[in-house]
Design a protein around this motif. Structure first.
Motif, PDB file in Angstrom:
ATOM      1  N   LEU A 211      60.156 -20.180  -1.679  1.00 54.96           N
ATOM      2  CA  LEU A 211      58.882 -20.266  -2.060  1.00 54.96           C
ATOM      3  C   LEU A 211      58.435 -20.185  -3.290  1.00 54.96           C
ATOM      4  CD1 LEU A 211      56.853 -18.787   0.886  1.00 54.96           C
ATOM      5  CD2 LEU A 211      58.154 -20.879   0.984  1.00 54.96           C
ATOM      6  N   PHE A 212      57.774 -21.357  -3.977  1.00 55.49           N
ATOM      7  CA  PHE A 212      57.329 -21.372  -5.268  1.00 55.49           C
ATOM      8  C   PHE A 212      55.757 -21.123  -5.207  1.00 55.49           C
ATOM      9  CE2 PHE A 212      55.076 -23.412  -8.775  1.00 55.49           C
ATOM     10  CZ  PHE A 212      56.316 -23.146  -9.862  1.00 55.49           C
ATOM     11  N   TYR A 213      55.268 -20.116  -6.024  1.00 54.92           N
ATOM     12  CA  TYR A 213      53.760 -19.794  -5.908  1.00 54.92           C
ATOM     13  C   TYR A 213      53.244 -20.084  -7.069  1.00 54.92           C
ATOM     14  CZ  TYR A 213      55.382 -16.734  -2.084  1.00 54.92           C
ATOM     15  OH  TYR A 213      55.618 -16.082  -0.920  1.00 54.92           O
ATOM     16  N   GLU A 214      52.057 -20.907  -6.924  1.00 57.75           N
ATOM     17  CA  GLU A 214      51.237 -21.344  -8.174  1.00 57.75           C
ATOM     18  C   GLU A 214      49.671 -21.303  -7.843  1.00 57.75           C
ATOM     19  OE1 GLU A 214      50.603 -25.735 -10.469  1.00 57.75           O
ATOM     20  OE2 GLU A 214      52.013 -25.364  -8.726  1.00 57.75           O
ATOM     21  N   VAL A 215      49.036 -20.661  -8.824  1.00 59.99           N
ATOM     22  CA  VAL A 215      47.605 -20.829  -8.735  1.00 59.99           C
ATOM     23  C   VAL A 215      47.105 -21.707  -9.809  1.00 59.99           C
ATOM     24  CG1 VAL A 215      45.466 -19.422  -8.777  1.00 59.99           C
ATOM     25  CG2 VAL A 215      47.517 -18.336  -7.716  1.00 59.99           C
ATOM     26  N   ARG A 216      46.192 -22.466  -9.593  1.00 59.90           N
ATOM     27  CA  ARG A 216      45.335 -23.599 -10.354  1.00 59.90           C
ATOM     28  C   ARG A 216      44.066 -23.204 -10.508  1.00 59.90           C
ATOM     29  NH1 ARG A 216      48.337 -29.546  -8.754  1.00 59.90           N
ATOM     30  NH2 ARG A 216      50.534 -28.767  -8.961  1.00 59.90           N
ATOM     31  N   SER A 217      43.490 -23.381 -11.640  1.00 60.56           N
ATOM     32  CA  SER A 217      42.186 -23.223 -11.988  1.00 60.56           C
ATOM     33  C   SER A 217      41.275 -24.123 -11.120  1.00 60.56           C
ATOM     34  CB  SER A 217      41.729 -23.351 -13.303  1.00 60.56           C
ATOM     35  OG  SER A 217      42.087 -22.343 -14.065  1.00 60.56           O
ATOM     36  N   LYS A 218      40.390 -23.927 -10.363  1.00 63.08           N
ATOM     37  CA  LYS A 218      39.597 -24.883  -9.632  1.00 63.08           C
ATOM     38  C   LYS A 218      38.528 -25.481 -10.214  1.00 63.08           C
ATOM     39  CE  LYS A 218      37.871 -24.801  -4.811  1.00 63.08           C
ATOM     40  NZ  LYS A 218      37.262 -23.987  -3.723  1.00 63.08           N
ATOM     41  N   THR A 219      38.669 -26.805 -10.512  1.00 62.52           N
ATOM     42  CA  THR A 219      37.555 -27.715 -11.188  1.00 62.52           C
ATOM     43  C   THR A 219      36.990 -28.457 -10.436  1.00 62.52           C
ATOM     44  OG1 THR A 219      39.303 -29.467 -11.889  1.00 62.52           O
ATOM     45  CG2 THR A 219      39.345 -27.385 -13.215  1.00 62.52           C
ATOM     46  N   ASN A 220      36.238 -29.319 -11.008  1.00 54.24           N
ATOM     47  CA  ASN A 220      35.504 -30.612 -10.299  1.00 54.24           C
ATOM     48  C   ASN A 220      36.387 -31.428  -9.816  1.00 54.24           C
ATOM     49  OD1 ASN A 220      33.044 -29.270 -10.762  1.00 54.24           O
ATOM     50  ND2 ASN A 220      32.701 -30.264 -12.629  1.00 54.24           N
ATOM     51  N   ASN A 221      37.657 -31.502 -10.329  1.00 49.21           N
ATOM     52  CA  ASN A 221      38.583 -32.615  -9.843  1.00 49.21           C
ATOM     53  C   ASN A 221      39.491 -32.056  -8.716  1.00 49.21           C
ATOM     54  OD1 ASN A 221      37.583 -34.569 -11.658  1.00 49.21           O
ATOM     55  ND2 ASN A 221      38.881 -33.739 -13.245  1.00 49.21           N
ATOM     56  N   VAL A 222      38.916 -30.971  -8.074  1.00 49.89           N
ATOM     57  CA  VAL A 222      40.278 -30.275  -7.218  1.00 49.89           C
ATOM     58  C   VAL A 222      40.654 -31.202  -5.918  1.00 49.89           C
ATOM     59  CG1 VAL A 222      38.427 -29.314  -5.770  1.00 49.89           C
ATOM     60  CG2 VAL A 222      40.767 -28.503  -5.616  1.00 49.89           C
ATOM     61  N   ASP A 223      39.487 -32.348  -5.667  1.00 48.30           N
ATOM     62  CA  ASP A 223      39.960 -33.167  -4.426  1.00 48.30           C
ATOM     63  C   ASP A 223      41.105 -34.220  -5.125  1.00 48.30           C
ATOM     64  OD1 ASP A 223      38.083 -31.851  -3.063  1.00 48.30           O
ATOM     65  OD2 ASP A 223      36.801 -33.673  -2.841  1.00 48.30           O
ATOM     66  N   LYS A 224      40.749 -34.591  -6.256  1.00 51.93           N
ATOM     67  CA  LYS A 224      41.645 -35.666  -7.006  1.00 51.93           C
ATOM     68  C   LYS A 224      43.135 -34.897  -6.978  1.00 51.93           C
ATOM     69  CE  LYS A 224      41.897 -36.863 -11.313  1.00 51.93           C
ATOM     70  NZ  LYS A 224      41.639 -37.143 -12.694  1.00 51.93           N
ATOM     71  N   ASP A 225      43.189 -33.798  -7.459  1.00 51.36           N
ATOM     72  CA  ASP A 225      44.212 -32.901  -7.666  1.00 51.36           C
ATOM     73  C   ASP A 225      45.170 -32.923  -6.276  1.00 51.36           C
ATOM     74  OD1 ASP A 225      43.566 -32.701 -10.270  1.00 51.36           O
ATOM     75  OD2 ASP A 225      43.451 -30.464 -10.203  1.00 51.36           O
ATOM     76  N   ILE A 226      44.476 -32.578  -5.484  1.00 53.02           N
ATOM     77  CA  ILE A 226      45.208 -32.511  -4.165  1.00 53.02           C
ATOM     78  C   ILE A 226      45.762 -33.589  -3.452  1.00 53.02           C
ATOM     79  CG2 ILE A 226      45.004 -31.711  -1.807  1.00 53.02           C
ATOM     80  CD1 ILE A 226      43.095 -29.289  -2.701  1.00 53.02           C
ATOM     81  N   ILE A 227      44.891 -34.856  -3.632  1.00 51.77           N
ATOM     82  CA  ILE A 227      45.382 -36.018  -3.283  1.00 51.77           C
ATOM     83  C   ILE A 227      46.501 -36.557  -3.869  1.00 51.77           C
ATOM     84  CG2 ILE A 227      44.618 -38.572  -3.092  1.00 51.77           C
ATOM     85  CD1 ILE A 227      41.606 -37.453  -2.474  1.00 51.77           C
ATOM     86  N   LYS A 228      46.507 -36.400  -5.428  1.00 55.38           N
ATOM     87  CA  LYS A 228      47.536 -36.913  -5.944  1.00 55.38           C
ATOM     88  C   LYS A 228      48.892 -36.215  -5.559  1.00 55.38           C
ATOM     89  CE  LYS A 228      48.844 -37.625 -10.849  1.00 55.38           C
ATOM     90  NZ  LYS A 228      48.846 -37.401 -12.000  1.00 55.38           N
ATOM     91  N   TYR A 229      48.795 -34.790  -5.758  1.00 60.71           N
ATOM     92  CA  TYR A 229      49.722 -34.038  -5.120  1.00 60.71           C
ATOM     93  C   TYR A 229      50.446 -34.598  -3.805  1.00 60.71           C
ATOM     94  CZ  TYR A 229      53.020 -30.471  -3.846  1.00 60.71           C
ATOM     95  OH  TYR A 229      54.230 -29.693  -3.457  1.00 60.71           O
ATOM     96  N   ILE A 230      49.551 -34.564  -2.767  1.00 62.23           N
ATOM     97  CA  ILE A 230      50.120 -35.233  -1.432  1.00 62.23           C
ATOM     98  C   ILE A 230      50.882 -36.457  -1.650  1.00 62.23           C
ATOM     99  CG2 ILE A 230      49.303 -35.788   0.832  1.00 62.23           C
ATOM    100  CD1 ILE A 230      47.028 -33.905   0.528  1.00 62.23           C
ATOM    101  N   LYS A 231      50.270 -37.577  -2.479  1.00 58.15           N
ATOM    102  CA  LYS A 231      50.850 -38.662  -2.777  1.00 58.15           C
ATOM    103  C   LYS A 231      52.159 -38.724  -3.148  1.00 58.15           C
ATOM    104  CE  LYS A 231      47.018 -41.840  -1.643  1.00 58.15           C
ATOM    105  NZ  LYS A 231      46.160 -42.873  -2.136  1.00 58.15           N
ATOM    106  N   SER A 232      52.432 -37.629  -4.149  1.00 59.25           N
ATOM    107  CA  SER A 232      53.702 -37.292  -4.797  1.00 59.25           C
ATOM    108  C   SER A 232      54.804 -37.093  -3.495  1.00 59.25           C
ATOM    109  CB  SER A 232      53.477 -36.537  -5.833  1.00 59.25           C
ATOM    110  OG  SER A 232      53.577 -35.061  -5.460  1.00 59.25           O
ATOM    111  N   GLN A 233      54.353 -36.528  -2.496  1.00 63.53           N
ATOM    112  CA  GLN A 233      55.257 -35.721  -1.588  1.00 63.53           C
ATOM    113  C   GLN A 233      55.696 -36.933  -0.633  1.00 63.53           C
ATOM    114  OE1 GLN A 233      56.370 -32.472  -2.364  1.00 63.53           O
ATOM    115  NE2 GLN A 233      55.296 -33.211  -3.978  1.00 63.53           N
ATOM    116  N   GLY A 234      55.429 -37.844  -0.724  1.00 61.63           N
ATOM    117  CA  GLY A 234      55.757 -39.110   0.378  1.00 61.63           C
ATOM    118  C   GLY A 234      55.308 -38.674   1.806  1.00 61.63           C
ATOM    119  N   HIS A 235      56.305 -38.471   2.849  1.00 56.58           N
ATOM    120  CA  HIS A 235      55.750 -38.096   4.135  1.00 56.58           C
ATOM    121  C   HIS A 235      56.150 -36.720   4.480  1.00 56.58           C
ATOM    122  CE1 HIS A 235      53.863 -42.196   5.118  1.00 56.58           C
ATOM    123  NE2 HIS A 235      55.106 -42.433   4.549  1.00 56.58           N
ATOM    124  N   LYS A 236      56.112 -35.800   3.793  1.00 55.06           N
ATOM    125  CA  LYS A 236      56.477 -34.361   3.721  1.00 55.06           C
ATOM    126  C   LYS A 236      55.458 -33.805   4.688  1.00 55.06           C
ATOM    127  CE  LYS A 236      59.634 -33.907  -0.002  1.00 55.06           C
ATOM    128  NZ  LYS A 236      59.923 -33.262  -1.310  1.00 55.06           N
TER     129      LYS A 236
END
Length: 731
Positions: A211-236
């Motif tokens: 497991l890789f653990y990461e904590v990111r600062s929560k900004t106003n762009n959190v929705d965009k960050d998560i969407i971008k990450y999910i799209k980078s993961q294909g259908h995982k």
């Protein structure tokens, strides 16, 4: 005559298809077979369930498994039935069954077919169930998710407190209590409540290496960050945790609007919707579940590739349990949490009005969560310390703080100034007020108290609000300040703080990078190390088998991984079994599974082998595959044998740059290779370190940028070290 351990290993192979036990499973099972009370602390993915499933199959009578969630029971029962040829081997009794179904269950138990009976603690208290359980032969009781007993545990369930008197009423039998998270305090609480303080305790390491653990600062762009990450993961498969039901529904909708296949899950949905959404996730009809913590307790989906916390949880135990749902098969698992101290302040405010003792517990748990989120230390070290385990590795290479160390700045003078301000304010004000005093901000409240005349007013005007918040927050975590629980939030100075005033010592704080705070599109720059899912040698066959598994899962109405888990399919796509005997040598394929599902898999493997003229020498570590991949396989084999890369290029009739193209494609697809033997021959050690460090600090792995930046080194040198970097850090 074979000894007990040999018999256990034979039974493990026969019932579950594994050749050997993980960790201390064997010792735990033997302890239970010897009818001793047993306490098991084992992280998610460590194989907890097997510790009671195998003894239940081997002992006379029926094991009673007390489990907190209906969904979890159904999941476990389906899994057990798939390991066995007899459907009656496992049953559950809970509120979802009608009278006829309950009679069927009781009939199977009385006939001796049923080895595992799952019950909810609420069902256990019903008089008719107590009377029935008194009539049957019970082998042992298993209390799963035992942390639910403790008020210090993260999923406290009051009805769990009643288990001990009820099992005493039914009849005395050995007890095994199991949990994936328990601090020493929670452990003792569980043992006391279950009357098993003398039990043998088996504690596995809480370190989940993949497991890789990461904590990111929560900004106003959190929705965009998560969407971008999910799209980078294909259908995982992934899980997003939110603290409120409202946020779960809102965010699931946002994901759907952005063409992400996602569904919500929380306790407020009606039972049918909740069950349908969970099944859709397990059956791989959706990629993402957005959920409150109600989702996932004990859900045995092995291939969840990422767990994202939209909000930081209320406790580190909760966080550890939830992140533990990633990578249970030992493959890739990324755990990303978005942290804002304001979120934790909100949670603290929600506790107002609760009994002081409960507030004190909650406040302590939140402080520990904040300490974890803000630490500059290795996250694994902090997590394991919390669970009473020492992690001696200096750099785990598998968390954001080790891969990209945080900047720390000396803040001794700032802390001294803050402490002096709190003393001048006679410890009667909250953080926000203290910061306004330090910065010399004339608010109406300050003017009312005439605090603008104090000597400390404006004494910290050289630092901004974010810095002061970081100083005070991290001073609370370090124990220099405390917050008065009775008068919510008033800053008090501890004994350690008073000692600091007399004799200041070094005090370093972690500051968020400006890029983190402002945020832009560079959210995927952290390089992840850890096991990668899907490392089959023959990707074409692997894909065909995944499709077959999905179809069979649909026909049998079970999740795909219940048929065969990914590691089993990967082994099949490497070894190419074409007989039942060969299939049973695959890890995770027992006789029951081979008989139930094996024929169709053997058929497609045989067809694939014949059509692609694949050789199947048993001693080859890496198999030859379809023609398109033959060169890549040959390269991997040659590198395994430490063939010099220039010699390898010559033998394959390609130039060196073409060879590097092939090797880059191999490492970028997730395969780990080791070219150190060649690098040490052709590149000076200092040069290697320079180039490697460049890629550690660079924002991208772009070759042109690297050549411009590292002008003194050749393109080939840079490419070779980049291959090492990607393989070491990402695969």
């Amino acid at each position: 005559m074979p000894d007990r351990n040999d018999k256990l290993t034979v039974a493990l192979k026969k019932h579950f298809g594994f050749d050997k036990f993980k960790g201390n499973q064997e010792a735990i099972i033997q302890n239970l077979l010897d009818e001793k009370d047993t306490f098991v602390l084992m992280p998610t993915g460590g194989g907890k369930s097997l510790c009671y499933q195998l003894p239940a199959l081997l002992m006379g009578g029926t094991a009673v498994i007390i489990s907190p969630l209906i969904a979890l029971m159904k999941n476990q029962v389906d899994a057990m039935r798939n390991f066995s040829e007899e459907d009656g081997v496992a049953h559950f009794i809970n509120s979802s069954l009608n009278k006829a179904a309950i009679e069927q269950v009781k009939g199977d138990i009385l006939s001796g077919k049923t080895k595992l009976l799952y019950v909810a603690p609420e069902s256990l208290t019903k008089e008719e169930n107590i009377d029935f359980l008194r009539q049957i032969k019970i082998s042992f009781y298993a209390i799963d998710e035992a942390h639910c007993i403790s008020e210090w545990g993260h999923d406290f369930r009051p009805e769990y407190r009643r288990i001990r008197p009820i099992v005493t009423e039914i009849g005395k039998h050995p007890i095994i209590a199991l949990t994936a998270t328990a601090t020493p305090k929670v452990q003792l609480d569980i043992q006391k409540n279950l009357g098993m303080v003398e039990a043998d305790v088996f504690k596995a390491s809480f370190n989940r290496e993949n497991l890789f653990y990461e904590v990111r600062s929560k900004t106003n762009n959190v929705d965009k960050d998560i969407i971008k990450y999910i799209k980078s993961q294909g259908h995982k498969s992934g899980i997003i945790y939110c603290l409120s039901r409202k946020k779960v529904e809102e965010f699931a909708e946002i994901l759907q609007t952005n063409n992400i296949n996602a569904l919500p899950y929380h306790a407020g949905l009606d039972a049918n919707t909740r069950s349908a959404n969970q099944d859709a996730f397990l059956m791989e009809q959706v990629d993402v579940i957005v959920a409150t913590i109600a989702f996932g307790m004990g859900i045995d989906k092995p291939d969840v590739r990422y767990v994202i916390h939209y909000d930081m949880p209320k406790s580190l135990e909760g966080y550890y349990q939830e992140t533990g749902r990633a990578g249970r098969d030992g493959g890739e698992g990324k755990c990303i949490a978005f942290y804002s101290f304001k979120d934790l302040q909100k949670l603290e405010k929600f506790m107002q009005g609760k009994p002081v003792a409960e507030q004190e517990i909650g406040k302590q748990l939140l402080l520990e969560t904040a300490a974890y989120a803000e630490t500059a230390l290795c996250r694994k070290k902090v997590l394991l310390h919390y669970f009473g385990e020492e992690y001696k590795v200096r750099n785990c290479g598998n968390c954001d703080n080790c891969v990209n160390p945080k900047k720390q700045v000396e803040a001794k003078d700032l802390l001294l100034t803050a402490l002096e301000a709190v003393v001048a304010l006679k410890e009667k004000f909250k953080t926000d007020y203290v910061i306004n005093i330090l910065r010399g901000k004339e608010t109406s409240e300050i003017e009312t108290y005439e605090h603008q005349d104090l000597e400390v007013f404006g004494s910290g005007d050289d630092a901004d609000e974010d810095t002061w918040n970081a100083v005070i927050r991290q001073a609370i975590i370090a124990g220099y300040f405390d917050k008065d629980i009775e008068n919510y939030g008033l800053l008090k100075i501890t004994k350690k703080g008073k000692d600091f005033l007399k004799k200041p010592v070094s005090f370093k704080i972690t500051t968020a990078d400006e890029e983190d705070l402002e945020d832009d599109d560079n959210i995927d720059d952290v390089v992840v190390k850890g096991g990668g899912g899907g490392s089959a040698v023959d990707p074409v066959l692997f894909s065909i088998m995944k499709d077959l598994r999905k179809k069979m899962a649909k026909n049998n109405n079970v999740p795909p991984y219940v048929i065969f888990q990914d590691p089993s399919l990967e082994a099949m796509a490497t070894i190419y079994p074409i007989t039942m005997e060969e299939l049973q040598n695959i890890p995770g394929v027992g006789a029951g599974k081979a008989k139930r599902y094996g024929a169709e898999f053997l058929q497609i493997i045989k067809k694939h082998v014949e059509e692609n003229e694949i050789e199947r020498p048993e001693d080859l570590r890496v198999r030859t595959v379809a023609n398109k991949s033959k060169l890549k396989v040959a390269i991997v084999q040659a590198i395994d044998r430490k063939v010099a890369l220039d010699d390898l290029a010559e033998s394959k009739g390609i130039d060196f740059a073409e060879l590097l193209n092939e090797v880059e494609a191999i490492v970028y697809s997730g395969t780990k290779i080791n070219i150190d033997y060649f690098l040490h021959e052709v590149i000076d050690e200092d040069h290697l370190d320079d180039i490697f460090q460049y890629f550690q600090e660079a924002e991208s792995d772009d070759l042109e940028e690297a050549i411009n930046e590292l002008g003194e080194y050749s393109e080939d040198e840079i490419r070779l070290v980049r291959i090492k970097f990607i393989s070491d850090m990402a695969n």
